[in-house]
Design a protein around this motif. Structure first.
Motif, PDB file in Angstrom:
ATOM      1  N   ASP A   1    -115.515   3.845  23.094  1.00  0.00           N
ATOM      2  CA  ASP A   1    -114.564   4.915  23.585  1.00  0.00           C
ATOM      3  C   ASP A   1    -115.101   5.462  25.018  1.00  0.00           C
ATOM      4  O   ASP A   1    -116.590   5.412  24.614  1.00  0.00           O
ATOM      5  N   PHE A   2    -115.003   5.597  26.327  1.00  0.00           N
ATOM      6  CA  PHE A   2    -115.736   6.060  27.085  1.00  0.00           C
ATOM      7  C   PHE A   2    -114.669   6.937  27.398  1.00  0.00           C
ATOM      8  O   PHE A   2    -113.492   7.058  27.818  1.00  0.00           O
ATOM      9  N   LEU A   3    -115.725   8.021  28.686  1.00  0.00           N
ATOM     10  CA  LEU A   3    -115.303   9.305  29.136  1.00  0.00           C
ATOM     11  C   LEU A   3    -115.617   9.177  30.309  1.00  0.00           C
ATOM     12  O   LEU A   3    -117.017   9.173  30.624  1.00  0.00           O
ATOM     13  N   PHE A   4    -115.062   8.852  31.395  1.00  0.00           N
ATOM     14  CA  PHE A   4    -115.257   9.483  33.105  1.00  0.00           C
ATOM     15  C   PHE A   4    -115.435  10.424  33.103  1.00  0.00           C
ATOM     16  O   PHE A   4    -114.000  10.869  32.984  1.00  0.00           O
ATOM     17  N   ILE A   5    -115.989  11.107  34.080  1.00  0.00           N
ATOM     18  CA  ILE A   5    -115.303  11.804  34.557  1.00  0.00           C
ATOM     19  C   ILE A   5    -116.790  12.258  36.101  1.00  0.00           C
ATOM     20  O   ILE A   5    -117.115  11.712  36.595  1.00  0.00           O
ATOM     21  N   ASN A   6    -115.406  12.376  36.854  1.00  0.00           N
ATOM     22  CA  ASN A   6    -115.677  12.197  38.416  1.00  0.00           C
ATOM     23  C   ASN A   6    -116.098  13.404  38.906  1.00  0.00           C
ATOM     24  O   ASN A   6    -115.826  14.223  38.887  1.00  0.00           O
ATOM     25  N   THR A   7    -117.236  12.952  39.852  1.00  0.00           N
ATOM     26  CA  THR A   7    -118.033  13.718  40.452  1.00  0.00           C
ATOM     27  C   THR A   7    -117.824  14.138  41.988  1.00  0.00           C
ATOM     28  O   THR A   7    -118.097  14.914  42.290  1.00  0.00           O
ATOM     29  N   HIS A   8    -116.936  13.596  42.654  1.00  0.00           N
ATOM     30  CA  HIS A   8    -117.383  12.528  43.574  1.00  0.00           C
ATOM     31  C   HIS A   8    -115.685  12.338  44.227  1.00  0.00           C
ATOM     32  O   HIS A   8    -115.208  11.372  43.492  1.00  0.00           O
ATOM     33  N   VAL A   9    -115.463  13.494  45.317  1.00  0.00           N
ATOM     34  CA  VAL A   9    -114.041  12.772  45.455  1.00  0.00           C
ATOM     35  C   VAL A   9    -113.181  11.951  45.996  1.00  0.00           C
ATOM     36  O   VAL A   9    -112.783  11.667  45.730  1.00  0.00           O
ATOM     37  N   GLY A  10    -114.041  11.016  46.761  1.00  0.00           N
ATOM     38  CA  GLY A  10    -114.130   9.677  47.383  1.00  0.00           C
ATOM     39  C   GLY A  10    -114.040   8.558  46.307  1.00  0.00           C
ATOM     40  O   GLY A  10    -113.231   7.157  46.613  1.00  0.00           O
ATOM     41  N   ASN A  11    -114.200   9.064  45.065  1.00  0.00           N
ATOM     42  CA  ASN A  11    -113.655   8.067  43.907  1.00  0.00           C
ATOM     43  C   ASN A  11    -112.995   7.992  43.310  1.00  0.00           C
ATOM     44  O   ASN A  11    -112.470   7.482  42.335  1.00  0.00           O
TER      45      ASN A  11
END
Length: 87
Positions: free
Chosen positions: A56-66
């Motif tokens: 189980d993986f949760l990605f939290i994006n903190t960089h708009v470029g990604n």
């Protein structure tokens, strides 16, 4: 944060410190990773964690470029039956 962590039955991993910063290339010192390299880096990380029993993986994006890259990968990873991926 401490109270939140008391209710989490998971390991919170480190963030990916690289990404697609092509829009910032005009600034001296900017380091950017090609989207395909970033995708491979994420995939290798997921597969490594899978070997240790994580699924189980949760990605939290903190960089708009990604954002676009993560959106695309999210769909790809969700189609893999062994993984539960959320962002």
């Amino acid at each position: 944060m401490q109270k939140f962590l008391q209710n989490v039955t998971a390991i919170i991993g480190t963030n990916f410190r690289v990404g697609d910063s092509a829009t910032l290339d005009e600034f001296p010192g900017t380091i950017t990773i090609k989207p395909e390299s970033f995708k491979n880096y994420m995939w290798d990380t997921l597969k490594s964690l899978e070997r240790w029993g994580f699924k189980d993986f949760l990605f939290i994006n903190t960089h708009v470029g990604n954002f676009q890259s993560l959106t695309n990968y999210h769909q790809t990873y969700r189609e893999i039956p062994e993984f539960v991926v959320t962002s």
